[in-house]
Every structure is written in structure tokens, then in C-alpha cells.
Design an enzyme around this catalytic site. Sequence first.
Site, mmCIF file in Angstrom:
data_model
loop_
_atom_site.group_PDB
_atom_site.id
_atom_site.type_symbol
_atom_site.label_atom_id
_atom_site.label_comp_id
_atom_site.label_asym_id
_atom_site.label_seq_id
_atom_site.Cartn_x
_atom_site.Cartn_y
_atom_site.Cartn_z
ATOM 1 N N GLY A 152 -11.886 -9.306 -49.820
ATOM 2 C CA GLY A 152 -11.250 -9.875 -50.645
ATOM 3 C C GLY A 152 -12.025 -10.040 -51.499
ATOM 4 C CD GLU A 153 -15.580 -12.841 -51.920
ATOM 5 O OE1 GLU A 153 -15.632 -12.345 -52.707
ATOM 6 O OE2 GLU A 153 -15.349 -13.850 -51.132
#
Lengths: 334, 334
Positions: free
Chosen positions: A299-300
Site C-alpha cells: 500500500g502507501e
Amino acid sequence: MTAARERQDTLTKPVGSLGRLEELSVQLAGITGSPRPSVARKAVIVMAGDHGVARSGVSAYPPEVTPQMVLNFLAGGAAINVLARQAGARVTIVDIGVAADLGEQPGLNSRKVAYGTADLTQGPAMTAGQAEQAIQVGLDVLSDEYDRGLDLVATGDMGIGNTTPSSAIIATVSGLPPARVTGRGTGVDDEGLARKVAAVEAALEVNRPDPDDALDLLQKVGGFEIAGLAGVIIGAASRRVPVVIDGFISGAAAVIAAGLVPQVRPYLIASHRSVEVGHAAMLEVLGLRPVLDLDLQLGEGTGAALAFHVVEAAARILSEMATFSEAGVSEKEG
Amino acid sequence: MTAARERQDTLTKPVGSLGRLEELSVQLAGITGSPRPSVARKAVIVMAGDHGVARSGVSAYPPEVTPQMVLNFLAGGAAINVLARQAGARVTIVDIGVAADLGEQPGLNSRKVAYGTADLTQGPAMTAGQAEQAIQVGLDVLSDEYDRGLDLVATGDMGIGNTTPSSAIIATVSGLPPARVTGRGTGVDDEGLARKVAAVEAALEVNRPDPDDALDLLQKVGGFEIAGLAGVIIGAASRRVPVVIDGFISGAAAVIAAGLVPQVRPYLIASHRSVEVGHAAMLEVLGLRPVLDLDLQLGEGTGAALAFHVVEAAARILSEMATFSEAGVSEKEG
């Protein structure tokens, strides 16, 4: 798009030999309205929010990690900082629903809707007003980024527990059973996975979200960062800025955005195929083929930042390569 | 490698969540002997050569395109120029066997072994002496690049007709029938494909290359650029420089290099899965999983230059990310 495709066929390479780069370049031309698009100005927008369900043992990490990681983003030490820096992209961090006071932090865009969502296994994750407010945050953030100059944008997320609402969203839209679209997220063990599946089942049972009403779905089993990223996606598409979708949580936001505004679909680029179970169903719902397949599950916005290089390559090939006639190279025979 | 793996597990992300980036970073650490490798200085080495068989209708393009594309490389207008520029890599163009006088060209490394190979359907493509000379050219070129500063190198090829010898090489080593590993190259039609398959069959019939003797195989059914790139690969591995292998022709060079010096294998990174039929068999022989899968089939090192971004990301993640303790982030529970 026609002009871009015609130009591709005059460049000094066999027709079609750059495969997906050529497809992407034509898509970029269509999105931007330019037959020689540039993606020089790039941003990753990371939305951070917490989840009431995170206290129920659905994550391998404690909820305190959400604000800790926000501080890590601001200090430049997280994976997305490293990968965005490499890609020449700026990173914008938005607190849209972290369950902690972060105070005044240089570089933090504080747009908190609430201190985390309510527990979606007990009732709606948020009120309808909160859902709309969170989408508006995304629209506003995108608008600000656009004003700074924006040719390409990526979605990123941070929120301990946020694979659980994402699984609830894709289970509802795809009609697949929760066990088929609920994975290990940041790495829960078998017992944690069983709790996650049970939490998604309970969320759907308790809330009965309407698969054909994206706002209802978002409000009942979504998250603030998912709502905010849906706003980012809609805002980008409305300004003809191509949007690179990260992995599973960003995919849930894209499903919501496409549910709210079906016209966003051609503006989306799926960055990668996530390891997270359920992402394949999400890509199918969105009708997207991912650019990369690198076994990522962080993610991120990390997968999206990596895909920026390929998207930029597509744009540069279209703009910078010589044609057969310019280079004096013989064309195909017969 | 152990130090790199241990460091990966302390960085602010769930263990293993960056998938292949983590694997690549550990491989880079092993190759370079540094637990925090840098790949700042990058080069693409493009070897250009012609093929006697190209006059037999096995390519969609006339052989004149080889020298024309060399000039295009030198002018900076080809796909590899665009993609190397984006990746921050220099491009070195080597005439190792172009069947034309290119004269004195600024930037051209003139190391011509001969004016193209002999027709491999009639007898050996080159003499044993030529094969050894061409490998030596690759070793020399790599050595010069190393002296200029080199952390990461990619192989690239140019040579109208060169998928035919590459198919002959992989057919011999894999034992698969020529029809299974012979594809359309730059885009021949059905009749051209039939001629190519027949040419590969004839090459194997006439020359009977020894699958266990890479030098014999190279000499009988190879090409000068394939030999030169094999030298580049061996030279890079011997200096602990990671080598990113482009597509089908570079793959044939890697098969030859690994046949000559099996110790090169752990230094190889396969950049992408080519559309060219037969590339899958080549990756299997090499035991490599490609980084990208973008439907490319151009050569020149284009897939390798694209993969540079991912390899660099792997190195940067390992070097630049904060650890849990540095960032004050809580670790996994239980």
C-alpha cells in the site's frame, strides 16, 4: 488517441513492438487530449485513516501504527518516500481520519473527518454526512495538487485495518463470498484471517450495503481514506489527469469512484497486481490489467510510484522517438 | 545477502510486503558484496551485427535496417535512447558485425569481426576464431565500461534476422522442436514464419551443434552480437556487476554465457517476458523469473532499461528506508 496511434506506427520500431507502452501512450493521449502527452509533474496522494474494526484483531499491527507511519511519511523514511523520490514525484500526506491527535506537523495536510470510523461489524462505519465530507476532502486535495501543476497522480493509503473494509466493498460489488476476497493484509496468522473473514461477514450481515449504491456501500463498510481517494480519483478524471491506482485499498476506492461516476474508468491505470486475495476480483470489476506484477502488498502508493516509471516511459516514447522518415530507416517490406 | 535480508526485516513495512523488490535487493547485495548496494552508474551495451540468413526472407525488414538503426542509436532517436535517458543510463553502441561500412561515427565503438555472419542454413555462421574474437570484444567493452564506473549493466541487440539464430540456440539447448521456439520476430507473416522455422531446422540439420558445448553452438548457429553480449555478461559477472538481460536475443546470449561459464547465473536479472515465442523456454533454461511483463518484442535493451527502474527501486529501498526503531514505529504483534 487516433493521432497518437498513428504516430506510434511511424516511430523507428516494428509496429506494436513496445506492447503495453504503446497502449498506455494512446490512453494518456486520450485522457489528456494531447497527441504527445507529458507526465513531468507527478504526485502521490496518501490518505491516512483509522478503523473501528482494527481493535478486533483483524490486523497484525496495532492501530497506533497509523499515526506513527504518518510521522514516518513526513520524515521521509517510508517506502513511498523512497519510491516517489526515485520517480520524481512529490508526496502529499493527508490526515483524513487518524484516531490520534497529530498536532501541527510540517507538511501534513490536516483534514480529519473523525477519529477513525465506527466498527463496521456493529453498524455503519460512518454517517452519510461523513462519507460525503471525506469524498469532498479528496476533491479538495486533488484540486490543490492540480493548482500546483499535475500531469500524473497516484493514490496511496495508510490505515491499520483497512483491508477489512476493502474486502467488504469488493465482496459486495462482486457478489463473491467474503472468504474468497479476504486476505492476510499486513500478515495476520490463520486465526487473525478467520477473524477478518468473520468481521467482513458480520459487516455485510449487519449493514446490508446496496451493491448498486456506491455511497451507501462506502458509508456502511468503507473508510475515510477510501472515501478520500475516491474523491481524488473523481477529481483527477474531471481534470483529465491520469490516475495510477495502487493496490487493494486504492482499488476499493476506485470501485467506489467508478460506482459514483462511471465516467472515471478510462482515466484509471492499474499499477500492479497485489498479492492480497481479492485484488484480482477488484481488477476484474474495474476492467483493468495491471502494469506490474511484483508480489507487492504494502500500500502507501508504492506500486503506483513504481508504475510511474512505465507510464512516463510510454509518454516519452511517443514524444521523443524518431520516425522512420526522420531517421532515414527503411520500413517493413511487402 | 544475510545482512541485506536482516535489514529488510527491520524496515518500516510488513516483512516481505515489497515482494520482488526485497528479493532483488538481496540478490544485488550478494552480487556486489555490499549489504546496501548502489546502482547509480548504469549502462546499456548495444551490440549490432548482421546475419547471412537475413537474405532468405526470415525478417519483415531488409538487412539495411541494421546500419540505419545504428545511426539512429547514435543520433539518439531510437527507443533505447529514450528509455536509457529516462533511466539515467548511458548507451554504448558497438559495431561487432554490421554488414556495411559505417565509417568514423562519433560515439560508435567499431569492433567489427566481419561483415555479418555466414548463412547458418548452409554451414557454420562463423569460424571458431570469429566466435572467440566476438566474445573477446564483449569482454573488452565491458572492461572499458567498468573503468568508466559501472554499478549495473544491461544487454541490448540490433541485427536484422537475429531471432533466427536465437531460436536455433534455444531449440538446441532445450531440445524443443524449432517450430515451438521460432516466432515472428519483428513481425513476419505466416509465410515468413514458415521460412524461419525451415531455416532453423536446416541450421540444426546442417550444423548439428553440440548442446553441451556452448562455443560450438555459438559458432555454428549464433551471431556476432550474441557472442559479444555473452562476453559482456561474463565480464560483468566476473567484476560483480549485476547484468540485466533484455529479451530473446539477449536471452540467447545469456544461454551461451551460462554454458561457457555456469558461475554467471546468479549475476543475471531477467528484465521482462518477451512476446517472442521461445522466450519462455529460454527463461526456463536460465532459471530466471522476469521482472516485467509488458508485451515487449523490440530488443535494443529496451526491456532491460525499463527494468532498471525496478532494480534501482530495490537498491534504494534497502539503503534509504527507515527502520522501525529509527522511526519509532511499533512492530508486529504476537
